[in-house]
Motif scaffolding. Structure first.
Motif, PDB file in Angstrom:
ATOM      1  N   ARG A 119      55.546 -87.099  74.375  1.00  0.00           N
ATOM      2  CA  ARG A 119      54.522 -86.280  74.542  1.00  0.00           C
ATOM      3  C   ARG A 119      53.679 -86.237  73.443  1.00  0.00           C
ATOM      4  NH1 ARG A 119      56.903 -81.086  73.215  1.00  0.00           N
ATOM      5  NH2 ARG A 119      54.802 -80.299  73.387  1.00  0.00           N
ATOM      6  N   GLN A 120      52.684 -85.614  73.567  1.00  0.00           N
ATOM      7  CA  GLN A 120      51.726 -85.521  72.544  1.00  0.00           C
ATOM      8  C   GLN A 120      51.797 -84.072  71.678  1.00  0.00           C
ATOM      9  OE1 GLN A 120      47.212 -85.153  72.803  1.00  0.00           O
ATOM     10  NE2 GLN A 120      47.483 -87.295  71.631  1.00  0.00           N
ATOM     11  N   LYS A 151      50.374 -81.062  69.180  1.00  0.00           N
ATOM     12  CA  LYS A 151      49.222 -80.879  68.333  1.00  0.00           C
ATOM     13  C   LYS A 151      49.384 -79.680  67.482  1.00  0.00           C
ATOM     14  CE  LYS A 151      44.527 -78.920  69.211  1.00  0.00           C
ATOM     15  NZ  LYS A 151      44.839 -77.857  68.318  1.00  0.00           N
ATOM     16  N   PHE A 159      47.094 -84.607  65.703  1.00  0.00           N
ATOM     17  CA  PHE A 159      47.881 -85.038  66.751  1.00  0.00           C
ATOM     18  C   PHE A 159      48.810 -86.164  66.382  1.00  0.00           C
ATOM     19  CE2 PHE A 159      43.815 -83.247  68.556  1.00  0.00           C
ATOM     20  CZ  PHE A 159      44.153 -82.340  69.621  1.00  0.00           C
ATOM     21  N   THR A 162      52.313 -88.436  68.701  1.00  0.00           N
ATOM     22  CA  THR A 162      53.007 -88.597  69.942  1.00  0.00           C
ATOM     23  C   THR A 162      54.615 -88.794  69.524  1.00  0.00           C
ATOM     24  OG1 THR A 162      51.175 -90.025  70.792  1.00  0.00           O
ATOM     25  CG2 THR A 162      53.465 -90.405  72.025  1.00  0.00           C
ATOM     26  N   SER A 211      49.680 -88.058  60.248  1.00  0.00           N
ATOM     27  CA  SER A 211      48.383 -87.755  61.176  1.00  0.00           C
ATOM     28  C   SER A 211      47.236 -87.020  60.323  1.00  0.00           C
ATOM     29  CB  SER A 211      48.879 -86.528  62.227  1.00  0.00           C
ATOM     30  OG  SER A 211      49.003 -85.185  61.539  1.00  0.00           O
ATOM     31  N   ASN A 219      53.048 -94.113  67.455  1.00  0.00           N
ATOM     32  CA  ASN A 219      51.722 -93.786  67.054  1.00  0.00           C
ATOM     33  C   ASN A 219      50.800 -94.883  66.192  1.00  0.00           C
ATOM     34  OD1 ASN A 219      51.606 -90.686  67.060  1.00  0.00           O
ATOM     35  ND2 ASN A 219      53.744 -91.178  66.658  1.00  0.00           N
TER      36      ASN A 219
END
Length: 266
Positions: free
Chosen positions: A2-3, A5, A10, A12, A62, A87
């Motif tokens: 799943r991602q 946020k 973002f 994964t 990120s 990622n």
């Protein structure tokens, strides 16, 4: 898979669905994430001692930070390694399956309930199931050499009580480099460890003569104070993410209520 946020970032992940839901909702350590926001930017360097499955490392990556992590728990290390591979950050984090200790010797890593549950520690605690494994380590004062960097923007240490037996032995290194450190403190784990060093008879008698564990708590407080005094030359101290304070005021507080302290040398 799943991602996740977080604010405008973002990344994964896979597995541990309930935890990532908690982090995404903003209920997991918002003060920690604020510290990362305030101190990390693109190309800055972040060292994460106690990576677990990667929440702080993945978030820092990120943001464009260059991340180095240490995680001796094999189950957690496997999970964070899998998350990193999912990622494509500007700098993919480098994670070592090693502990960080005061002297770099092999250590026994104790689980809390089971490996991978975020509670693994260098400390053997009386309430834990205490599965154990032997792990290699690097000395705290060799971190910069190990990652081949001269300085870092932020160093985070969250190792379930091991901090009390690493930082006081590395005063000279800290004075030399004055790193900005986000330190999670585990006073109750320290008390459990000190209780566990007693024999069964001593614990039995202690429960009768000193049910409040006053002597153990006093010893734990002294160790806690010695750990904080490592940072006596730091002039920017933020308690639990939002309270700017002084070391003198922190030492007056109930140590059981302290979760984390940010030490920054101006």
């Amino acid at each position: 898979m799943r991602q996740v946020k977080i604010r405008n970032s973002f990344f994964t992940t896979t597995g541990n669905e309930s935890f990532w839901n908690q982090m995404e909702s903003g209920s997991w350590e918002p003060n920690t994430l604020k510290v990362l926001d305030d101190h990390l930017s693109e190309d800055s360097i972040f060292v994460d001692i106690g990576v677990w499955i990667g929440p702080t490392t993945l978030y820092a990556a990120s943001l464009g930070a260059k991340c180095y992590g240490f995680e001796p728990d094999d189950v957690a290390f496997s999970k964070v390694s899998e998350n990193v591979k999912l990622n494509d950050f500007k700098y993919n984090p480098t994670i070592a399956n090693k502990a960080v200790t005061s002297d770099g010797t092999n250590i026994t890593l104790y689980s809390r309930w089971e490996y991978g549950d975020s509670g693994s520690s260098l400390l053997k605690r009386i309430k834990s199931k205490n599965a154990q494994s032997i792990k290699s380590s690097i000395p705290f004062d060799s971190i910069f050499e190990f990652i081949q960097e001269e300085s870092v923007a932020l160093l985070k240490m969250d190792i379930e009580g091991g901090e009390f037996f690493i930082l006081p032995q590395n005063v000279d290194f800290i004075k030399k480099h004055n790193p900005t450190i986000l330190l999670s403190l585990h006073f109750n784990n320290l008390i459990e460890f000190l209780e566990g060093e007693k024999t069964r008879l001593e614990r039995f008698l202690n429960n009768i003569l000193d049910p409040q564990r006053r002597k153990t708590k006093e010893k734990a407080k002294d160790i806690f104070k010695q750990t904080l005094l490592v940072f006596k030359d730091y002039d920017n101290i933020i308690l639990d993410g939002n309270e700017e304070t002084t070391l003198k005021d922190v030492l007056r507080k109930d140590f059981e209520t302290i979760d984390s302290i940010l030490f920054k040398f101006k």
